[in-house]
Enzyme design. Sequence first.
Site, PDB file in Angstrom:
ATOM      1  N   GLY A  13       0.866  -1.219  -0.017  1.00 20.41           N
ATOM      2  CA  GLY A  13      -0.011  -0.032   0.082  1.00 20.41           C
ATOM      3  C   GLY A  13       0.903   1.349   0.138  1.00 20.41           C
ATOM      4  CG  ASP A  19      -9.556   6.635   0.730  1.00 23.30           C
ATOM      5  OD1 ASP A  19      -9.577   7.140  -0.364  1.00 23.30           O
ATOM      6  OD2 ASP A  19      -8.282   6.013   0.827  1.00 23.30           O
TER       7      ASP A  19
END
Length: 550
Positions: free
Chosen positions: A45, A175
């Site tokens: 990530g 998000d």
Amino acid sequence: MPGKGAMKSKKGANGYKLPDPIPVGEVLTDMLKKSWIIGPSIGVGGFGEIYSAAPYTGGVPKDYPNVIKIEPHGNGPLFVEMHFYMRSAKENDIVLWKKQNKLSFLGMPTFISSGSHDCHDTKYRFVVMERFGKNLWDIFLENNRKFQPHSVYKIALQIIDVLEYLHYKTYVHADIKGANLLQSLKSPDQIYLVDFGLAYHINSQTEYKPNPKKAHNGTIEYTSRDMHMGVPTMRGDFEILSYNMIQWICGSLPWEKNLTNPSAVQKQKQSAFQDLPKFLKECFSSVVPEPINKFMTLLKNMEYNDTPNYQKFKDILVKGLKDMGHKPNGKLNLAASDKTAKSATTPQAGKAKKVMAEGTRKSRRLLELLSPNRSLNSTNDSDLGSPMNQKKSNRAQDNPRILKNIPFTDDPDSEVEEKQTKKTRNKNNKDADVKVASKDKKVLKKKTKHYDPDETMSDDQSQVSLLGTKSRPKNDLKRKQATVELESSIDENNDSTKDMFTDDDEPAQPTPPKRTSKWQECSTIKNSRVFKPGEYKRENQNKIQKAKKR
């Protein structure tokens, strides 16, 4: 000070330090003193790496039912996520919420454990979670950037349930996107909302206070207008969800070309809500779906500190599903667009088979012409403007004539005989055409002799030169003829070709034209001498040299 050969620490796309790879088989111990064994890496990530994991029992496990997210202690997102899970994602809390709200499923991951670990002389923090399947973004790309509207509404219903739970726990996600929506390994129709690294704790504030430090946080194409100002709100979560829904149905968002300029994207979103019908018309090439229109209108009327009317948003989507003949808890069918495209052609194929089963027998060529899949004026976009396309269109125009000339018969033998007679006719016609063509070629060979400018042309030759041939087109013959005429004119005007170039100091003098006026008969002009180009200068030079010698 490190030497030249020292390893530089890797950094993610958002500037966070990425951890060095953790070796497979590494054993981690959480805060509850439970051991976990690391398996193969699943992905990297923006702030850390995700590994498959399993409870450690002394040997190598056959399966890895969990995942471990790990990041260096210097990074912040996993710290935020870890504390969110510890406060709001306890298994007992989730089970109680489902029971109170009569939910059979809630796509909220449960917190398992967390801890710290030392490896490669670096201190890491980690979180242990349940393992999930594929994310919706990958499926969206595999499906040519399109989801069916009924699939989108069903996904949105599941996400609204999770948002209601989060907001009840005084958090916003901020998000929401396809990459953070994962399928359950047990059922692909159940979607989990993950990645709470940007989750914000909110309170019932009455004043709208922009925060430049948090401005534009999130994923730019989905960031809400409030989050562009640095203000996390519950209204903002629903706005982010709405952008995802529009993208899943339409394939893209209007501001995707300006993602490197967050301020420009922010202005586009603000203007979108100022004129909502215009924005929706820009997104949808055809009619705007009614559920999307009502969803966006309800969102537009919310104030920044309002608690969303979750049931009203869900009712809009449920009604849209019922109008389409779908159940809210039905299968998602995320790849249904490909299946429907295939099924659309199958009924037509069935009709063609029924035509063949009827009493009258027809030739294969005729069946192709009568087929519902074939349109007489259909053209391929890739052939537009090409000679092949012109041929196709000509054939298409002739098809009605062909249909009239094809007889219908019940006797297959007569059909075969007719085909054979047609073949013999075609052969005879071809032989005749070949003979005529060979004769024409012989005549052309006789006529097309090589052109010689010194020879006078006969009538036949002049006709060939005017018409031209394949080897010698008309334009080339005209050019050659023009050059011959030019050469002859030069020979007539010049008595000599000795002085072809003039001296560098004196420009070339053109040949004087022939004059036929009366004054030319004067004796002085008759006796005068006409100099050729360069001759006058040489004569003067010769006179000067002779004078010097004397």
